[in-house]
Scaffold this motif. Structure first.
Motif, PDB file in Angstrom:
ATOM      1  N   PRO A 112       0.810  -1.224   0.000  1.00  0.00           N
ATOM      2  CA  PRO A 112       0.000   0.000   0.000  1.00  0.00           C
ATOM      3  C   PRO A 112       0.844   1.274   0.000  1.00  0.00           C
ATOM      4  N   GLY A 113       0.564   2.133  -0.960  1.00  0.00           N
ATOM      5  CA  GLY A 113       1.226   3.419  -1.028  1.00  0.00           C
ATOM      6  C   GLY A 113       2.585   3.411  -1.679  1.00  0.00           C
ATOM      7  N   ILE A 114       3.062   2.247  -2.106  1.00  0.00           N
ATOM      8  CA  ILE A 114       4.396   2.144  -2.701  1.00  0.00           C
ATOM      9  C   ILE A 114       4.269   1.623  -4.130  1.00  0.00           C
ATOM     10  N   TYR A 115       4.837   2.367  -5.069  1.00  0.00           N
ATOM     11  CA  TYR A 115       4.865   1.955  -6.468  1.00  0.00           C
ATOM     12  C   TYR A 115       6.313   1.728  -6.886  1.00  0.00           C
ATOM     13  N   THR A 116       6.526   0.734  -7.717  1.00  0.00           N
ATOM     14  CA  THR A 116       7.803   0.584  -8.410  1.00  0.00           C
ATOM     15  C   THR A 116       7.503   0.564  -9.906  1.00  0.00           C
ATOM     16  N   TYR A 117       8.440   1.065 -10.675  1.00  0.00           N
ATOM     17  CA  TYR A 117       8.205   1.314 -12.095  1.00  0.00           C
ATOM     18  C   TYR A 117       9.216   0.619 -12.992  1.00  0.00           C
ATOM     19  N   ASP A 431      -5.638   0.158  -9.767  1.00  0.00           N
ATOM     20  CA  ASP A 431      -4.251   0.609  -9.852  1.00  0.00           C
ATOM     21  C   ASP A 431      -4.051   1.946  -9.146  1.00  0.00           C
ATOM     22  N   GLY A 432      -4.960   2.298  -8.258  1.00  0.00           N
ATOM     23  CA  GLY A 432      -4.853   3.560  -7.536  1.00  0.00           C
ATOM     24  C   GLY A 432      -4.382   3.370  -6.113  1.00  0.00           C
ATOM     25  N   GLY A 433      -3.483   2.402  -5.895  1.00  0.00           N
ATOM     26  CA  GLY A 433      -3.016   2.133  -4.538  1.00  0.00           C
ATOM     27  C   GLY A 433      -4.129   1.630  -3.636  1.00  0.00           C
ATOM     28  N   THR A 434      -5.148   1.037  -4.238  1.00  0.00           N
ATOM     29  CA  THR A 434      -6.367   0.690  -3.516  1.00  0.00           C
ATOM     30  C   THR A 434      -6.150  -0.448  -2.532  1.00  0.00           C
ATOM     31  N   VAL A 435      -6.710  -0.297  -1.348  1.00  0.00           N
ATOM     32  CA  VAL A 435      -6.719  -1.371  -0.363  1.00  0.00           C
ATOM     33  C   VAL A 435      -8.160  -1.615   0.060  1.00  0.00           C
ATOM     34  N   PRO A 546      -0.353   6.267   4.052  1.00  0.00           N
ATOM     35  CA  PRO A 546       0.161   4.900   4.234  1.00  0.00           C
ATOM     36  C   PRO A 546       1.490   4.845   4.971  1.00  0.00           C
ATOM     37  N   GLU A 547       2.163   5.990   5.117  1.00  0.00           N
ATOM     38  CA  GLU A 547       3.393   6.030   5.904  1.00  0.00           C
ATOM     39  C   GLU A 547       3.089   6.016   7.401  1.00  0.00           C
ATOM     40  N   GLU A 548       1.828   6.267   7.772  1.00  0.00           N
ATOM     41  CA  GLU A 548       1.408   6.165   9.172  1.00  0.00           C
ATOM     42  C   GLU A 548       0.459   4.975   9.280  1.00  0.00           C
ATOM     43  N   GLU A 549      -0.751   5.210   9.789  1.00  0.00           N
ATOM     44  CA  GLU A 549      -1.743   4.138   9.829  1.00  0.00           C
ATOM     45  C   GLU A 549      -3.113   4.717   9.511  1.00  0.00           C
TER      46      GLU A 549
END
Length: 863
Positions: A112-117, A431-435, A546-549
């Motif tokens: 969550p919140g992390i993309y790699t390209y 693809d929107g960082g969805t959880v 997503p860097e917190e909670e």
């Protein structure tokens, strides 16, 4: 559609013969976009000067976050632009893997919140064709070359791009490969389980690839398709070690290998991932499946290539499981082979699945379970079952997709570009960082009865919370905040129309935040002033970083003090009524009404001159967070009047006539002020500050009317217009004339701000941007007011620019500028295109009858 015209007509006919739909986004694999676009890296000198203090504070904030091991909520360095993306793979809320239109697997968002390209070059489909009396043909089905020296030397690359076409119509994609020397056409159909009103299969982390082999010759042919996959996601962590692969076979009926699923599991035990991927294929009559459990793409890829070349199969040897060492890669392959008679066709089916059951946010707080674990368990051993379920179920998924899309695709009055854009912009749902997570007991929002305390039976809202769990999507790939509410205002039509139970549960959580207080103090990046993270009686800007909670620490946006924003409370009221208008459920309305009333009381305090109209503070205090509004404003003032009208209606429905009368009185007073302070004879002025920018024609000035018309609520209870109809039509016509038509011949979207003399307002960087989602919302408003042609023309500029000219498809940005730059790649707001579909369908419904509203909670069960 993109290709040379005469040749394109031939291709269209050919593609139709292979089951590819007429509408969608189509390019040949050697396509080059006609314009060279870049991410926004430089601002006007005037803007830089104004922003120097903000930039200084942002740098300090970034350093502080990095010291805590966190990233800032907004990336100051934009994502490198690549015009390569296609329809993503996977369901909603389970992470997504993007497969580019050339065939590469190129964007990953599993955490969550992390993309790699990174493009993982070993992840490919390869074909082997053997026809009697002809040399063996073996080719990677990718038109490009690769950087890996070993792969480049070991495998045959550079499939002729002009002999293949990609066709994207989310959630499916087709790639048609023509191999004339072999008299064979291959069609790869990519399917993800996304379709409306489904809350089970739609959340599954799987993608199906159906390969059809069309043999055009008078002789039979043997064809093998090999699917190779590297253990990992192309990041540096792939070489951390601790990865291993193992073969599996889910047997079919009565233990036979017929109708079984054979593949390889690729395990990663890293704490940050805890993920098992699986590649597999269906072993069925006429299809033989073989595999290679382990190969290193950096050292022995040539052995795999030679193994396939030898006889069209892999050796399927069982290699003892071992874990990789540091700096070591491991990969696997699955191969399906079939014999296709002359003038006939064969079919092979593959599945990519990933089992990543637990989510840990950066704060290392709670561990959450993804929604799919409700049916597939959370022990990390679900990948094989996911593969089997996908192969068994995908025909039903496609039937559901067809029944959903077909009426829209068959509608002759809709332009072709619109049919493509409507579905393809939904890429952001997966693809929107969805959880989409299971609800934990301490997040059930308290008890088993409704908050009004009058029911002694379990509340349907509580049951909905438990059933739907926790749903969130990012504001954007670079703007990492979940459920950013001022933006959701535009995007929410997609959820409201397609997955309304998710929308209602999202609204329910936002409502539960109204009275939440977070006393954390912080210095605003925009102005350096001290602010409180969350105050009572206001709507949060977002539900967390997503860097917190998320859900536990709301408001991860430190740019401004959003507790004082002017639009958030009003948008909550408007969306609550819009959702009620759709589902017609009084349980929902009764639950939400006190919260709407609470935030409206806060908004009342923003009327500083007691004229019935709220006033902006002379700062960027709304969704245009770099564009100052002062005094009465067309945007926030319009939202205020619309929210008052909704409060009147909700109070009346619930029998609160005193409230209805109070809100009606403010509405009557406010609309007089709105007209006298802002109407200039053609459109509503930007604000009432009497400065030069105050006369700007704002593209989004009719946002309040847009929502009222969407709910057939444009008049008060006496029948008088909330906004005079002739003024609304004049404003929209002026926007079309001033903000749309002058830019790229009306094929660029709606410029945010244009001066009365026709020049773009440059007082703020956001004035001279076209916001893709705002343009879609404006188009919806035009359609609702009968300006259908103008609405389609306005919105078409976004599609033509992003998908056809710039290569921004499946990463639609927040903003585009005339100088061929864009800002904030992959953004939530463009989902507002579904407001256009709402408008088109709503035009045929006519005014809603109040008698249709159910009068007792026992008589409705829609949520």
């Amino acid at each position: 559609m993109a290709s040379a015209k005469s040749e394109a007509d031939q291709q269209e006919l050919s593609m139709g013969h292979f089951g590819v739909p007429e509408f969608g986004w189509r390019v040949p694999l050697d396509h080059e976009f006609p314009e060279k676009w870049q991410t926004l890296k430089r601002l006007r000198f005037l803007h830089i000067v104004k922003l120097i203090p903000t930039i200084y504070r942002y740098v300090k904030f970034t350093k502080r976050m990095r010291a805590l091991g966190r990233r800032p909520f907004i990336d100051v360095i934009p994502i490198p632009f690549k015009p390569i993306y296609g329809v993503p793979i996977g369901g909603i809320g389970c992470g997504a893997i993007n497969r580019g239109w050339k065939g590469e697997f190129c964007r990953w968002s599993l955490t969550p919140g992390i993309y790699t390209y990174d493009i993982v070059e070993a992840n490919q489909f390869t074909v082997r064709i053997q026809r009697p009396g002809k040399p063996v043909y073996q080719q990677v089905l990718y038109p490009g070359q690769v950087s890996s020296r070993h792969l480049a030397q070991a495998w045959q690359w550079q499939f002729p791009g002009d002999q293949a076409h990609y066709h994207g119509l989310y959630p499916r994609a087709w790639t048609v490969y023509r191999i004339p020397d072999q008299d064979v056409t291959l069609v790869c159909r990519q399917v993800s389980p996304i379709f409306p009103h489904d809350y089970k299969d739609t959340c599954l982390p799987v993608g199906v690839f159906v390969w059809e082999v069309h043999n055009h010759a008078q002789t039979p042919v043997d064809v093998s398709i090999m699917f190779t996959w590297q253990n990992g996601i192309g990041a540096d962590s792939d070489k951390n070690g601790g990865r291993w692969n193992e073969a599996f076979c889910n047997e079919g009926t009565e233990g036979s290998t017929e109708d079984s699923v054979i593949g390889v599991l690729l395990h990663d035990e890293a704490p940050s991932m805890g993920c098992t991927m699986a590649i597999s294929a269906a072993s069925q009559e006429g299809v033989k499946v073989t595999y290679c459990t382990v190969f290193d793409p950096n050292t022995n890829a040539d052995a795999l290539w030679e193994d396939l070349l030898l006889d069209g199969q892999l050796n399927s040897s069982t290699v003892p499981a071992f874990k990789t060492d540091q700096d070591e890669l491991t990969a696997a392959a699955v191969c399906a082979s079939c014999h296709v008679e002359e003038k006939s066709r064969g079919k092979m089916e593959f599945v990519l699945a990933w089992d990543m059951p637990r989510v840990h946010f950066k704060s290392k707080g709670h561990s959450y379970l993804r929604r799919y674990t409700r049916w597939f368990g959370h022990n990390g051993k679900a990948a094989t079952r996911l593969c089997s379920h996908a192969l068994h179920s995908y025909p039903q998924w496609e039937e559901a997709i067809e029944s959903w899309q077909r009426p829209i695709l068959d509608e002759d009055t809709y332009p072709a570009w619109y049919k493509s854009a409507l579905f393809n912009e939904l890429y952001f749902m997966s693809d929107g960082g969805t959880v989409w997570l299971e609800l934990q007991e301490d997040q059930s929002n308290g008890g088993t009865t409704c908050s009004n305390g009058v029911q002694d039976r379990p509340c349907k809202m509580t049951e909905l919370r438990k059933d739907m769990g926790l749903f969130a999507y990012l504001e954007g790939h670079e703007y990492r905040m979940f459920n950013t509410y001022d933006v959701h205002f535009y995007a929410s039509f997609a959820l409201a129309m397609l997955w309304p139970r998710i929308e209602i549960s999202l609204q329910d959580f936002i409502g539960s935040c109204v009275n939440v207080i977070d006393d954390e103090s912080y210095y605003q990046i925009a102005n350096g002033r001290l602010a409180t993270r969350k105050q009572a009686d206001c709507i949060p800007h977002d539900i967390g970083d997503p860097e917190e909670e998320p859900w536990k620490r709301i408001n991860g946006y430190y740019q401004h003090d959003t507790c004082k924003w002017k639009d958030l409370n009003l948008k909550f009221v408007l969306m609550i009524y819009r959702d009620f208008y759709q589902i017609q459920d009084l349980v929902f309305l009764r639950e939400m009404y006190p919260k709407c009333k609470s935030v409206m009381e806060t908004s009342k305090l923003q009327d500083t001159d007691d004229d019935g109209l709220i006033d902006n503070s002379g700062s960027a205090d709304q969704t245009y967070d770099a564009w100052v509004m002062t005094g009465a404003s067309a945007y926030c003032g319009g939202l205020w009047l619309a929210a008052l009208r909704c409060m009147v209606e909700m109070a009346h429905i619930l029998g609160n006539e005193v409230d209805a009368a109070d809100y009606s009185e403010i509405l009557d007073k406010g609309r007089v002020s709105y007209e006298s302070k802002l109407w200039n004879g053609k459109y509503y002025n930007y604000d009432s500050s009497n400065t030069s920018p105050s006369k700007t024609c704002m593209a989004d000035q009719t946002a309040g009317q847009w929502y009222l018309r969407a709910c057939n609520l444009t008049t008060d209870r006496s029948g008088a217009d909330v906004f005079p109809t002739d003024h609304v039509h004049s404003a929209l016509a002026t926007i079309y004339k001033m903000n749309v038509l002058p830019f790229r011949e009306g094929r660029f979207g709606a410029m945010n701000g244009v001066k009365p003399n026709g020049k773009v307002d440059s007082c703020s960087m956001q004035c001279e941007e076209v916001w893709t989602g705002v343009t879609y919302g404006l188009a919806a408003s035009m359609i609702q007011e009968g300006l259908v042609k103008e609405g389609f023309q306005t919105a078409s500029g976004i599609y033509h620019t992003c998908y056809e000219r710039a290569g921004l498809g499946f990463q639609t940005p927040e903003a585009i500028l005339l100088r061929q730059v864009h800002r904030s790649t992959g953004y939530m707001r463009p989902l507002a295109i579904w407001a256009m579909q709402w408008a088109l369908e709503n035009r045929h419904k006519g005014a809603a009858s109040e008698d249709s509203v159910k009068t007792t909670s026992e008589s409705n069960g829609n949520i």
